[in-house]
Design a protein around this motif. Structure first.
Motif, mmCIF file in Angstrom:
data_model
loop_
_atom_site.group_PDB
_atom_site.id
_atom_site.type_symbol
_atom_site.label_atom_id
_atom_site.label_comp_id
_atom_site.label_asym_id
_atom_site.label_seq_id
_atom_site.Cartn_x
_atom_site.Cartn_y
_atom_site.Cartn_z
ATOM 1 N N ALA A 126 26.390 -22.593 3.301
ATOM 2 C CA ALA A 126 27.354 -21.873 2.468
ATOM 3 C C ALA A 126 28.554 -22.769 2.209
ATOM 4 O O ALA A 126 28.785 -23.747 2.912
ATOM 5 N N GLY A 127 29.323 -22.450 1.193
ATOM 6 C CA GLY A 127 30.560 -23.167 0.895
ATOM 7 C C GLY A 127 30.348 -24.665 0.809
ATOM 8 O O GLY A 127 29.445 -25.157 0.141
ATOM 9 N N THR A 128 31.203 -25.409 1.520
ATOM 10 C CA THR A 128 31.122 -26.864 1.535
ATOM 11 C C THR A 128 29.772 -27.327 2.066
ATOM 12 O O THR A 128 29.222 -28.326 1.600
ATOM 13 N N GLY A 129 29.207 -26.613 3.024
ATOM 14 C CA GLY A 129 27.898 -26.967 3.557
ATOM 15 C C GLY A 129 26.817 -26.929 2.492
ATOM 16 O O GLY A 129 25.981 -27.823 2.404
ATOM 17 N N ALA A 130 26.835 -25.891 1.652
ATOM 18 C CA ALA A 130 25.845 -25.779 0.578
ATOM 19 C C ALA A 130 26.055 -26.862 -0.469
ATOM 20 O O ALA A 130 25.114 -27.318 -1.105
ATOM 21 N N HIS A 131 27.307 -27.289 -0.627
ATOM 22 C CA HIS A 131 27.624 -28.346 -1.592
ATOM 23 C C HIS A 131 27.187 -29.714 -1.077
ATOM 24 O O HIS A 131 26.762 -30.568 -1.840
ATOM 25 N N TYR B 288 35.990 -24.032 3.897
ATOM 26 C CA TYR B 288 35.876 -24.057 5.352
ATOM 27 C C TYR B 288 34.464 -23.737 5.838
ATOM 28 O O TYR B 288 34.162 -23.909 7.006
ATOM 29 N N LEU B 289 33.617 -23.240 4.962
ATOM 30 C CA LEU B 289 32.288 -22.796 5.377
ATOM 31 C C LEU B 289 31.267 -23.928 5.327
ATOM 32 O O LEU B 289 31.235 -24.708 4.378
ATOM 33 N N ILE B 290 30.425 -23.979 6.338
ATOM 34 C CA ILE B 290 29.271 -24.869 6.346
ATOM 35 C C ILE B 290 28.012 -24.006 6.398
ATOM 36 O O ILE B 290 27.076 -24.217 5.661
ATOM 37 N N VAL B 291 28.027 -23.025 7.283
ATOM 38 C CA VAL B 291 26.913 -22.093 7.417
ATOM 39 C C VAL B 291 27.481 -20.691 7.493
ATOM 40 O O VAL B 291 28.512 -20.451 8.119
ATOM 41 N N ASP B 292 26.809 -19.732 6.851
ATOM 42 C CA ASP B 292 27.199 -18.332 6.915
ATOM 43 C C ASP B 292 25.922 -17.505 6.948
ATOM 44 O O ASP B 292 25.057 -17.655 6.077
ATOM 45 N N GLY B 293 25.785 -16.670 7.975
ATOM 46 C CA GLY B 293 24.589 -15.852 8.086
ATOM 47 C C GLY B 293 23.311 -16.668 8.248
ATOM 48 O O GLY B 293 22.252 -16.260 7.792
ATOM 49 N N GLY B 294 23.419 -17.837 8.870
ATOM 50 C CA GLY B 294 22.253 -18.679 9.096
ATOM 51 C C GLY B 294 21.834 -19.522 7.905
ATOM 52 O O GLY B 294 20.834 -20.227 7.961
ATOM 53 N N LYS B 295 22.589 -19.473 6.810
ATOM 54 C CA LYS B 295 22.258 -20.250 5.614
ATOM 55 C C LYS B 295 23.434 -21.132 5.236
ATOM 56 O O LYS B 295 24.586 -20.790 5.479
#
Length: 184
Positions: A173-178, A164-171
């Protein structure tokens, strides 16, 4: 998303090729009989059918242009249910008119709604439908359940699942990082 589609195709005894920013574990590749390629350019010459399953961002916009399409097998099919601008509109038309591509199918248009003179409406050997992602009742139920889970996790102060994550803490993350690359 990519893994889900590969799993659905595996029972049809096809030679499945894929490319992705992150290679799948070797156990999954072996189980599904997958061949990994480092890039779309490395992969497309080996495929009779190419499906586009990627987000639209600067690395993918216009990816399927005249140059890449020219490296595909003559008579291959291109299916785009991701984002229309990943495929160069006019390059697709030229490839169909010349016979380089045997067919093009998709449910994504640019611009959307497509004007009446959009070349994809009249190009040969195509199957275009309106983009209806998320309109089924089961899809709407999944989106609602996911949204509820995200909100419950947020308010409970518990971690949100990576998918469910794309960004976390401004970076990223999760699917977004993938799915996305950090641009410097």
């Amino acid at each position: 998303m990519l893994l889900r589609q590969l799993k659905r195709l595996a029972p049809f005894d096809m030679h499945l090729h894929y490319t992705d920013r992150h290679r799948l574990p070797s156990e999954i590749e072996e189980k599904l009989g997958l061949t990994f390629h480092a890039s779309a350019a490395d992969m497309v010459p080996h495929c009779d059918v190419v499906t586009i399953n990627a987000p639209l961002h600067p690395e993918t916009e216009g990816l399927f242009d005249d140059e890449l399409i020219a490296t595909m097998k003559r008579g291959a099919y291109l299916i785009n249910t991701a984002r229309a601008r990943i495929a160069d509109r006019d390059a697709v038309v030229r490839a169909l008119q010349s016979g380089r591509l045997a067919g093009y199918a998709g449910d994504v248009w640019f611009p959307q709604p497509a004007p009446s003179d959009h070349p994809w409406r009249t190009m040969p050997h195509h199957g275009m439908t309106p983009h209806i992602s998320g309109s089924s009742l089961s899809a709407q139920a999944r989106y609602a359940a996911g949204t509820r889970e995200i909100l419950e996790s947020f308010f409970a102060g518990t971690p949100i699942r990576d998918e469910y994550l794309i960004v976390d803490g401004g970076k990223l993350a999760g699917t977004g990082a993938h799915s996305y690359a950090v641009r410097g």
